[in-house]
Write an enzyme that holds these catalytic residues in place. Structure first.
Site, PDB file in Angstrom:
ATOM      1  N   LYS A 256     -20.126  -4.493  55.287  1.00  0.00           N
ATOM      2  CA  LYS A 256     -19.188  -4.688  54.174  1.00  0.00           C
ATOM      3  C   LYS A 256     -17.779  -4.347  54.644  1.00  0.00           C
ATOM      4  CE  LYS A 256     -19.657  -3.680  49.260  1.00  0.00           C
ATOM      5  NZ  LYS A 256     -20.262  -2.732  48.332  1.00  0.00           N
TER       6      LYS A 256
HETATM    7  C1  E4P Z   1     -20.136  -3.627  44.911  1.00  0.00           C
HETATM    8  O1  E4P Z   1     -20.563  -3.873  46.026  1.00  0.00           O
HETATM    9  C2  E4P Z   1     -19.621  -2.320  44.500  1.00  0.00           C
HETATM   10  O2  E4P Z   1     -20.396  -1.327  45.138  1.00  0.00           O
HETATM   11  C3  E4P Z   1     -19.733  -2.057  43.028  1.00  0.00           C
HETATM   12  O3  E4P Z   1     -20.273  -3.141  42.337  1.00  0.00           O
HETATM   13  C4  E4P Z   1     -18.523  -1.447  42.431  1.00  0.00           C
HETATM   14  O4  E4P Z   1     -18.733  -1.241  41.058  1.00  0.00           O
HETATM   15  P1  E4P Z   1     -17.858  -0.250  40.157  1.00  0.00           P
HETATM   16  O5  E4P Z   1     -16.610  -0.957  39.750  1.00  0.00           O
HETATM   17  O6  E4P Z   1     -18.737   0.036  38.978  1.00  0.00           O
HETATM   18  O7  E4P Z   1     -17.584   0.968  41.001  1.00  0.00           O
END
Ligand code: E4P
Length: 217
Positions: A83
């Site tokens: 990522k």
């Molecule tokens: C995606 O890969 C992220 O880890 C996640 O969806 C972030 O979500 P949040 O806005 O609830 O922290």
């Protein structure tokens, strides 16, 4: 639409995997911090629980270091997806890792133009954050719709991974908007199946069946 679980808690993952409905996992540095566990150890453990893709995020903001970190993370297991943040440095690292055959997930996407650049860099997944846009009074789901149109019109194969999902309505709307994947918190996964009429209807059927005194077995 595939379902990924957005968590680094292996206990929660175990019960969700038991349903047979989870296709992969995403983590991020905040989720790793919340777990209180060693990053590489927890990623390895999750990868042993599933053959599906498991996103693990780099820590650096410099392309050269991100590539090194990405290669280390990719060596943990064959199903690790690296990522990377949606910056020019992140996209440069994405291009290099893609050329090495490593799957990537470009994260923190808030505009269709950003998603277009990520696709050009060869990203396997793009992660538009719906909930964080909604929090600002914007329409996160519109972003999913725009990316879907853009990718289809231009033939990009990057998969749209709806992220920052806050509830079952987001999941349904992401599916209708053509997202390839939704990554959802374990709590939202549990909420997806719940309906008071299902519970009440089942209670009634069980009670009435008992009243018949019959057995199928
Ligand atoms: C995606 O890969 C992220 O880890 C996640 O969806 C972030 O979500 P949040 O806005 O609830 O922290």
């Amino acid at each position: 639409m595939k379902i990924f679980l957005d968590t680094a808690e292996t206990g929660e993952l175990k019960s969700a995997f038991a349903t047979g409905l989870i296709d992969g996992v995403t983590t991020n540095p905040s989720l790793i911090a919340k777990s209180g566990r060693d990053f590489k150890e927890v990623v390895a453990e999750i990868c042993e629980m599933t053959d599906g893709p498991v996103s693990a995020e780099v820590a650096s903001t410099e392309a050269e270091v991100m590539v090194k970190e990405g290669r280390i993370l990719s060596d943990i297991a064959s199903n690790v997806v690296v990522k990377l943040p949606l910056t020019f440095e992140g996209l440069s690292a994405c291009r290099e890792l893609t050329e090495d055959g490593i799957d990537t997930n470009v994260t923190l996407c808030f505009t269709a133009a950003q998603a277009w650049l990520a696709a050009k860099a060869g990203a396997t997944y793009i992660s538009p954050f719906i909930g964080r846009l909604d929090d600002l009074g914007m329409n996160g789901m519109e972003l999913i719709e725009e990316i879907r149109i853009l990718y289809d019109q231009h033939g990009y194969e990057t998969q749209v991974l709806a992220a920052s999902i806050r509830g079952p309505v987001h999941v349904k709307e992401a599916a209708l908007a053509g997202a390839d994947v939704a990554t959802i918190p374990p709590k939202v996964f549990s909420q997806l199946i719940k309906h008071p009429l299902t519970d009440k209807g089942l209670d009634d059927f069980v009670k009435d069946w008992k009243g018949t005194g019959q057995s199928i077995l």
